[in-house]
Design a protein around this motif. Structure first.
Motif, PDB file in Angstrom:
ATOM      1  N   UNK A 185       4.067  35.310 -57.434  1.00 24.48           N
ATOM      2  CA  UNK A 185       4.607  34.091 -58.029  1.00 24.48           C
ATOM      3  C   UNK A 185       6.087  33.917 -57.682  1.00 24.48           C
ATOM      4  N   UNK A 221       7.439  34.867 -54.824  1.00 24.96           N
ATOM      5  CA  UNK A 221       7.456  34.346 -53.452  1.00 24.96           C
ATOM      6  C   UNK A 221       7.093  32.861 -53.420  1.00 24.96           C
ATOM      7  N   UNK A 222       6.107  32.470 -54.221  1.00 22.83           N
ATOM      8  CA  UNK A 222       5.723  31.052 -54.260  1.00 22.83           C
ATOM      9  C   UNK A 222       6.890  30.196 -54.740  1.00 22.83           C
ATOM     10  N   UNK A 223       7.641  30.689 -55.723  1.00 26.32           N
ATOM     11  CA  UNK A 223       8.780  29.925 -56.240  1.00 26.32           C
ATOM     12  C   UNK A 223       9.931  29.879 -55.236  1.00 26.32           C
ATOM     13  N   UNK A 247       9.474  29.723 -52.041  1.00 26.03           N
ATOM     14  CA  UNK A 247       9.059  28.882 -50.921  1.00 26.03           C
ATOM     15  C   UNK A 247       9.157  27.390 -51.147  1.00 26.03           C
TER      16      UNK A 247
END
Lengths: 426, 426
Positions: free
Chosen positions: A347, A349-351, A353
């Motif tokens: 999560x 890494x998703x934030x 990106x």
């Protein structure tokens, strides 16, 4: 009214431990004291009283008064286009870079209250000017800043405000009690008052008090903060020191991404120490006080069960690092995972990106409390076993692109946050 | 495996009632059926099986197969820079604007899995191509899109995936069951499968299935969506229709501001009806199917207790209205207030004021479920008494600056959202 535990820290601060704020002689020097606030510097009086503005009967009106001999001041305010009446008033007043007093109320934000609400703020300043003049200090309304906090959208009970303004002038004290009473009177959902003072070995002082628990966000928050100093400085020095400090402290405290209509940070100097200080000395001391108050705000944020720091390193610039750190700090899925003590680095890494900052997804490294969980954009063995059950979590994401770095203080997203903000009409 | 209740709607949809999606003969015409999905159009087969990827033993592998005679396709993908391996694979494949099949798995996102994860996706496509070729349909891996959803950061159990890929080819059915089984197999925290079909009176059809419950955000979400049509159209027509529809539906569904690493929306045409349709007809039909699926996603969002629509009117442009509506839809304090059925319009104004869109704070009007609560930027009598205890809330903010308007679908921020996202490592 006085606080309970006294805390005196010399040389370095040990609380909050997550980002120990080091005070060395080289940086700012001095002794930090948490049982003192705005009245620690010479030349300031303060008071806090129960004026009947809050329906629960708690203290709700605070005054900070500058006895001089100088009256220089600087301020920073919310960037929200929807600005409360007291913010618009105080912005006008601050153009003269001079303040005799600050009057603050809790129990009502006086925001979205139309022309009538602005007239209420004006009337409050006029009433305080008259009371101070009667008390023997000729003061004009244009030398008085007004701050309000509480529910948006309701007019203040002006009969109680005006009676309180007259009364509070007679309650002003120059000792610790006056400053502490003021710190209590500006609390809303805060559970403890926040204040700190720095006694510089050079013989001058900086003090401050703060309130703020929810709506802590990008450009300050419903954060009302009054800082005082007895250093002999120019208004330009104050302005530089205040902006330098707020950019690196209150602006990097982001609890829920919400930005208040009432955020105000004021810095007043009395010059009463008669000691001239350099810009660097002033910057360091004001930063130290602001950093300590920001940590106190984070510790007492609404619904907090974990104090979280998001540090981004290896960005191309500090500005890039700040954008990425803020994205992670605001991500609901990151924040709920941390509430659950779940080292869910995916999560993070998703934030990372989703911001406009160009990254290399295959280079990123992430650690939780010093344990590496992700390298080269993929998980490392044991990443899901990191113990995050403690109440402090430090997330470090290294973008591996340069030397830029920044840290945002935030909290987890807990049941208590939902409860407090759904049950309390604030 | 089949769904429970059947729902057939002709002419206009009554569920969800908040934004009744009107289907008239002028716009798109046709009959909407929720018990049919991707296999409603001619020329498509689908299947869903239990391949053992999910540890809980639920269905976890889905296949949508285009029997032709045409194989045109278009796709839109997450804007997140951290893209899962299947997204990077499918983006490459879609450059040829042609797809024979889509293979989808739940139980693992195959995101942040490095070069090995990309090889896993490639191997999955190769295995499916071989299985389809053995089955009698010569197919290359470059004609196969791959979608994955689940926890970020773990490699997939490839022994199970590859065995499942071989098995699923033999399970393909052209009837309702095949499409419905596929819709079940892509569920993660979804509580119900989502599918819909539009039967156009002109003799052609559009069908679709969707999964997505969390991470629903600006540029799609972990939203996996496959749309099918038997209309005879060009790949350019498909691309235009898909982008037109997703911009106005999935892109305006914003549950928590988080953006997935895996978002994928695909549109495949078989041309099996042999009916050529105009761009306008195709746009309207694809929009209708996407709008219905978006409403189904909102209804089943993680932790939802209130379905919320934020409409901004009176902006200078539609784009401005969208920015402001999204700011309100993402505001934690607005969302927790709505969870508490609190008509706290002041938080709406504060959220409006923080965007870069220039507003006039003293002009704004706000209503909740049709009851005016704020005019000219201040509260109206009775504003705090509006009853929001129902499970649907429509917030309308009129900026009074022009004719621009936009609506975002969102939900409240509830205890259940916190619980689901702190307890479930997703």
């Amino acid at each position: 009214m006085t606080t309970g535990a006294e805390e005196t820290v010399t040389g370095s601060m040990t609380n909050p431990p997550m980002t120990p704020v080091e005070f060395t002689d080289e940086v700012s020097g001095g002794r930090m004291v948490r049982r003192q606030g705005v009245t620690a510097p010479l030349g300031f009086r303060a008071a806090g009283i129960k004026a009947g503005i809050k329906v629960n009967g708690n203290a709700d009106l605070a005054l900070v008064f500058n006895e001089g001999p100088e009256y220089d001041a600087a301020g920073v305010f919310t960037a929200n286009q929807v600005k409360a009446a007291p913010v618009r008033w105080s912005q006008q007043v601050l153009k003269a870079q001079r303040l005799r007093a600050v009057i603050l109320n809790s129990g009502g934000a006086n925001a979205c209250t139309g022309p009538g609400g602005f007239q209420d703020t004006h009337a409050t300043a006029e009433a305080l000017a008259a009371a101070l003049s009667n008390w023997g200090t000729e003061t004009g309304a244009g030398e008085i800043a007004v701050c309000s906090t509480g529910l948006i959208g309701d007019r203040l009970p002006m009969d109680k405000v005006l009676a309180g303004v007259t009364e509070i002038v007679h309650e002003m004290g120059g000792g610790i009690e006056g400053g502490t009473d003021a710190a209590y009177a500006i609390m809303t959902t805060d559970t403890i008052p926040k204040q700190v003072a720095l006694h510089h070995p050079g013989g001058w002082n900086v003090g401050g008090m703060a309130k703020g628990a929810g709506m802590l966000a990008p450009s300050l928050a419903t954060m009302l903060i009054v800082l005082t100093t007895d250093a002999k400085v120019t208004p330009e020095q104050l302005d530089v020191a205040l902006r330098h400090a707020t950019e690196r402290t209150f602006d990097r405290l982001d609890i829920d991404g919400a930005m208040s209509t009432n955020d105000t940070v004021l810095l007043l100097s009395s010059g009463a120490s008669a000691i001239e200080v350099s810009q660097d000395e002033l910057d360091a001391a004001v930063f130290a006080v602001c950093d300590d108050l920001a940590a106190q705000l984070q510790n007492d944020a609404e619904g907090v069960t974990k104090r979280v720091e998001i540090t981004v390193t290896g960005a191309k610039t500090d500005a890039d690092a700040l954008v990425v750190a803020r994205s992670v700090a605001r991500d609901s899925l990151v924040k709920t995972a941390l509430f659950g003590s779940d080292p869910n680095w995916g999560r993070v890494l998703a934030a990372i990106g989703v911001t406009p900052v160009i990254i290399d997804p295959d280079a990123i490294a992430v650690s939780f409390n010093g344990s590496m969980v992700c390298e080269n954009g993929t998980g490392v063995p044991g990443a899901r076993d990191v113990d995050l059950s403690g109440d402090r979590i430090h997330v470090v994401a290294d973008l591996k692109l340069g030397d830029g770095a920044a840290t945002i203080r935030t909290t987890d997203l807990s049941h208590a946050y939902v409860e407090e903000n759904s049950a309390y009409s604030s």
